[in-house]
Design a protein around this motif. Structure first.
Motif, mmCIF file in Angstrom:
data_model
loop_
_atom_site.group_PDB
_atom_site.id
_atom_site.type_symbol
_atom_site.label_atom_id
_atom_site.label_comp_id
_atom_site.label_asym_id
_atom_site.label_seq_id
_atom_site.Cartn_x
_atom_site.Cartn_y
_atom_site.Cartn_z
ATOM 1 N N SER A 1 28.725 -3.819 80.968
ATOM 2 C CA SER A 1 28.715 -2.927 82.140
ATOM 3 C C SER A 1 30.007 -2.136 82.328
ATOM 4 C CB SER A 1 28.352 -3.685 83.420
ATOM 5 O OG SER A 1 29.435 -4.523 83.780
ATOM 6 N N SER A 2 30.860 -2.131 81.283
ATOM 7 C CA SER A 2 31.983 -1.187 81.275
ATOM 8 C C SER A 2 31.948 -0.470 79.913
ATOM 9 C CB SER A 2 33.304 -1.919 81.501
ATOM 10 O OG SER A 2 34.368 -1.004 81.409
ATOM 11 N N PHE A 3 33.124 -0.151 79.368
ATOM 12 C CA PHE A 3 33.167 0.526 78.074
ATOM 13 C C PHE A 3 34.176 -0.160 77.167
ATOM 14 C CE2 PHE A 3 31.613 3.731 81.002
ATOM 15 C CZ PHE A 3 30.609 4.348 80.273
ATOM 16 N N GLU A 4 34.058 0.106 75.874
ATOM 17 C CA GLU A 4 35.071 -0.351 74.919
ATOM 18 C C GLU A 4 35.454 0.847 74.063
ATOM 19 O OE1 GLU A 4 35.486 -4.529 73.065
ATOM 20 O OE2 GLU A 4 34.206 -3.410 71.674
ATOM 21 N N ILE A 5 36.731 0.861 73.656
ATOM 22 C CA ILE A 5 37.244 2.007 72.914
ATOM 23 C C ILE A 5 37.844 1.544 71.591
ATOM 24 C CG2 ILE A 5 39.370 3.391 72.886
ATOM 25 C CD1 ILE A 5 38.670 4.672 75.382
ATOM 26 N N ILE A 6 37.569 2.297 70.536
ATOM 27 C CA ILE A 6 38.310 2.113 69.281
ATOM 28 C C ILE A 6 39.115 3.389 69.065
ATOM 29 C CG2 ILE A 6 38.122 1.805 66.774
ATOM 30 C CD1 ILE A 6 35.567 0.179 67.335
ATOM 31 N N MET A 7 40.420 3.261 69.238
ATOM 32 C CA MET A 7 41.270 4.447 69.203
ATOM 33 C C MET A 7 41.311 5.069 67.809
ATOM 34 S SD MET A 7 42.470 5.203 72.151
ATOM 35 C CE MET A 7 44.139 5.664 72.576
ATOM 36 N N GLY A 8 41.466 6.386 67.765
ATOM 37 C CA GLY A 8 41.541 7.104 66.494
ATOM 38 C C GLY A 8 42.839 6.817 65.754
ATOM 39 N N PHE A 9 42.975 7.430 64.590
ATOM 40 C CA PHE A 9 44.215 7.295 63.825
ATOM 41 C C PHE A 9 45.303 8.117 64.510
ATOM 42 C CE2 PHE A 9 41.097 6.172 60.674
ATOM 43 C CZ PHE A 9 41.728 5.183 59.951
ATOM 44 N N PRO A 10 46.410 7.498 64.878
ATOM 45 C CA PRO A 10 47.480 8.310 65.468
ATOM 46 C C PRO A 10 48.016 9.254 64.401
ATOM 47 C CG PRO A 10 47.925 5.931 65.649
ATOM 48 C CD PRO A 10 46.777 6.097 64.716
ATOM 49 N N LYS A 11 48.303 10.488 64.791
ATOM 50 C CA LYS A 11 48.889 11.437 63.847
ATOM 51 C C LYS A 11 50.268 10.924 63.438
ATOM 52 C CE LYS A 11 47.267 15.263 65.951
ATOM 53 N NZ LYS A 11 47.801 15.879 67.128
#
Lengths: 390, 390
Positions: free
Chosen positions: B68-78
Motif C-alpha cells: 500500500s505504498s511504493f518501492e523505488i530502485i534508483m537509476g545509475f548515478p551519473k
C-alpha cells in the motif's frame, strides 16, 4: 548577434511590403516579430535583411524602398557540395557538354552594390561592413556601378588584412576582391560566365582563377587532379559551374582545406559547431575511397587528420595551462582611423568580443591587430585545469 | 523508443504517488503526459520508469507499488569524468587519505533486484530486458536476494554474448556479470566498498578488478600508470571511489578506449551523436598535455586518432559502394528459444531495427546472430554514391 525586439508598427509600410513580397500582412508582421526580417542600424537602418531563408529568399538578402516600391539584393545562394565527383557531376549537370571550373578561394563572401548612390559592401548575413565597404571603394574601379547600377558583384575578400578569414597563401599584400559572380538586382539572376569575364576585364577587376571548360565526360577525373594540385598549395578547392549559369553550381574541396578547417575548429573546440567538425572529417573518408588511395596515401591522410585535430587541441590546452588566454588574431589596414573606429563599433554591435590594439603606422596607412576572445573554450579549459570534471 | 500517450487517469493512484514523491498532483500528471514517467509493458506494466531525471531522481529509476505504498530502485548515478587527473582528484576527494580504484569494464549497465519475488534485470533506462534477466538467473547465486531482498546489484554484463556491447577482451566465453556497486532500495544508498567485497565473496559473485586503495597524494601518477597498462590491453579505464562511498566517484579512461569509441562512432557516422564524437577527441588532447608526451608519443597518438576515425569511415563507405548494407552484428546465447523470441519482441517494442538469424545449436544452447540495421548512415552513404550532393 542583434536580437532586439524589432516589431514594425507602420501598417501602411507593412501592407506595401506584403504586397511586394506576395505574402499576407500577418506573415510579414510575424517575420519582423521573430526578427527573421530585421533592420540594419544607424545610417543603414532603412536596409532590411532576411536573417533566415524565407520562401526561397536567401538568408542575407537585403531589401529597401526605392521609387515608391522596393529593391532587393539577393543573398548568396547556397552551393551544394559534391561528396564524390563521380557520379555527382554527371548527374547534377546532365545535359551539358562542358562544365566551367573555377577556384574556390578562402576568404570572406561579400556583395558589392550601389544602393541610393552609395557603394556598400554587404556581408553574407546582410550587414553593411564599414571596413569592407571602405576597402571596396579603395580597391575597385567604381565606374562599373555608374555603368551598371542594376548589377551586384558577388565576390570574396581575401588576403592578410581581411579580419574575418586571413590568408597569406594568395600572395596578396593587404586585401583584394575576387569576383566570382555578377547578378542582377531583384531577380538575383547571374550573368553567363563569358559575359562576366567580359565585364570584369573591362574594369580590371580580379577574377577567381578559371580552369576553363572541361567536358562533362572527363570532369571528375580532371577536377580530381586540379583539386590535388590546389591542395598541395594549401588552396581550398573548386566551384563547378554551368557556363550559362542556369544550373546551380557545385563545390568540391581539397583534403588540405578540410584539415585546415579542422585545425581552426579544434583550436576553439568548445565554440565551433559539432556539425562543422564532423562534416570535414566525413569528407576525408569519401575522398580516400573515391580516389582509391593505397595504404601509404591512406596512412598519410590519417596522420594529417590526426595531427590537424590534436595539434590544435594540444596548443590550446597548453596555452591555457600556462596561464594564457585563447584568442584569434585578426588584422585590418586603414587609411583613416575613423574606419577602424566604425569597424570596432560594428563588431561590438554584432556581439563579437574583441580587443583592438594600438594602430601601427605603415606607410600612409595604419595596421591594427584585433584579438577576438574565445571565451567558451577558454573558460572550459581553465575550469578543467582547475580540477573541474567534464 | 516507446512514445505512446501514457496519461494516467486514476486520480486516487496519482494522489498516492504524488504524496509518496512529495510532488503536487498536477506535476505528477504532467510527468505522465510528457512520458517522463512511463510504464513498462506486458507483464511489467505496473513497473513505472523515469525516462528523464526529475528532481534528483535519476533517469532509469524504477518505481512500483508495494504494501500500500511504493518501492523505488534508483537509476545509475551519473559518474563525472576527470578530464585531467591532477588536480581533479585532489579537489574532488579533498579530505580523504586514500581513494579506491576499480576497473571500469566495457559492457552493459544493469541492475539486478528482486521485485515481487521475481528476479529482474533492469537496464540503464529502466526497461526489463528479458535476455539479461534470464542470464542473471542462470549466472548468479540467487540466494543473495533471499538473504538481502532490500539490496540491488549494480553491475556490468560483459562478454561476447552480450547483445548490446560485445567484447572478447575479458576472456569470457559467453557472458558474465561483474558487480561494481550494491545499493539499498528506496534510498539508493551504496554499501561501503569493504562491505560490498564481503557480500560478493560470500555469494561468489564476480567483482570488477580492484587496484586497492591509493594515497590521494600520489593517486594521479599511479592511476596514470594503471590506465596506460589497461589501455595496452584495450581495456577501458578506471573508476575512482571514496572507500566509504560517501563522495561520488569519478571516471577516467584510456586513449585506446577513446579510439575504440571513435572507431564505432565513425562506422555509423550519420547515427552517432556529434557530442559523443567530439568529447572522445577532446579527451585525447587533454591526455597528451597532462602526460607531457614527447613528439614520438604525440605522433603515435595522432596516427591512432586519425586511423580510428578514417579506417572506420573508409570501411563503411567502401561497403556501401560495393552494394552491401551496413549493420552491427550482435549475438545472444540461450537455453530456451523462448528467451530469444521474448528478446526479439522487446527490441521491436523499443524501435530497434534488427534481423535475428537462424539459431545454431551449440552444446545444450543456441547461438543467434542479430543484425542491427543502421539505416541512416546506410541511406546517406548510398545517396552520395548515387550522386546526391551533401
Amino acid at each position: 548577434m542583434i536580437r532586439e525586439g524589432n516589431e514594425e508598427t507602420d501598417p501602411e509600410f507593412i501592407a506595401r511590403l506584403a504586397s511586394y513580397l506576395g505574402f499576407d500582412e500577418k506573415r510579414v508582421k510575424r517575420l519582423f516579430e521573430k526578427n527573421y526580417l530585421a533592420r540594419n542600424w544607424g545610417k543603414y537602418e532603412h536596409l532590411l535583411r532576411f536573417d533566415k531563408e524565407i520562401s526561397h529568399i536567401e538568408r542575407g538578402t537585403v531589401l529597401y524602398e526605392k521609387d515608391s516600391s522596393f529593391e532587393i539584393i539577393m543573398g548568396f545562394p547556397k552551393i551544394r557540395r559534391a561528396m564524390v565527383l563521380n557520379p555527382t557531376l554527371k548527374r547534377h549537370f546532365s545535359g551539358l557538354e562542358k562544365v566551367a571550373v573555377e577556384e574556390k578561394m578562402n576568404g570572406y563572401n561579400v556583395r558589392i552594390a550601389i544602393v541610393e548612390e552609395q557603394i556598400l559592401a554587404i556581408t553574407r548575413s546582410g550587414y553593411i561592413c564599414p571596413y569592407t565597404t571602405q576597402k571596396a571603394k579603395e580597391k575597385l574601379d567604381l565606374r562599373f556601378f555608374d555603368d551598371f547600377p542594376e548589377l551586384v558583384l558577388y565576390g570574396e575578400m581575401v588576403g592578410p588584412d581581411n579580419p574575418y578569414v586571413s590568408k597569406e597563401i594568395y600572395g596578396i599584400e593587404s586585401v583584394a576582391f575576387y569576383i566570382f559572380d555578377i547578378r542582377e538586382k531583384n531577380t538575383g539572376k547571374p550573368l553567363p560566365i563569358s559575359r562576366r569575364h567580359e565585364i570584369l576585364k573591362k574594369y580590371d577587376f580580379s577574377q577567381v582563377r578559371s580552369f576553363n571548360e572541361i567536358p562533362l565526360e572527363t570532369a571528375a577525373e580532371e577536377i580530381g587532379k586540379i583539386v590535388r594540385e590546389l591542395g598541395e598549395k594549401e588552396h581550398e578547392g573548386v566551384i563547378i559551374k554551368d557556363p550559362e549559369m542556369v544550373l546551380s553550381p557545385l563545390k568540391y574541396t581539397s583534403s588540405q582545406s578540410n584539415c585546415s578547417d579542422l585545425r581552426h575548429a579544434f583550436k576553439f573546440y568548445n565554440e565551433t559547431g559539432r556539425d562543422f567538425m564532423l562534416s570535414r572529417i566525413v569528407r576525408e573518408g569519401f575522398q580516400t575511397v573515391e580516389w582509391n588511395e593505397n595504404e601509404i596515401e591512406f596512412e598519410n591522410r590519417c596522420m594529417q587528420l590526426g595531427e590537424s585535430i590534436l595539434d590544435s587541441l594540444r596548443k590550446s590546452i597548453r596555452s591555457v595551462k600556462d596561464g594564457q588566454r585563447l584568442y584569434e588574431e585578426a588584422r585590418i589596414r586603414v587609411r583613416d582611423l575613423k574606419t577602424a573606429a566604425d569597424f570596432e563599433e560594428y563588431l561590438k554591435r554584432l556581439g563579437v568580443d574583441t580587443i583592438f590594439e594600438e594602430p601601427q603606422s605603415v606607410g600612409e596607412e595604419y595596421l591594427i591587430i584585433i584579438k577576438k576572445i574565445n571565451k567558451s573554450t577558454n573558460d572550459k579549459t581553465q575550469a578543467i585545469w582547475q580540477g573541474e570534471p567534464w
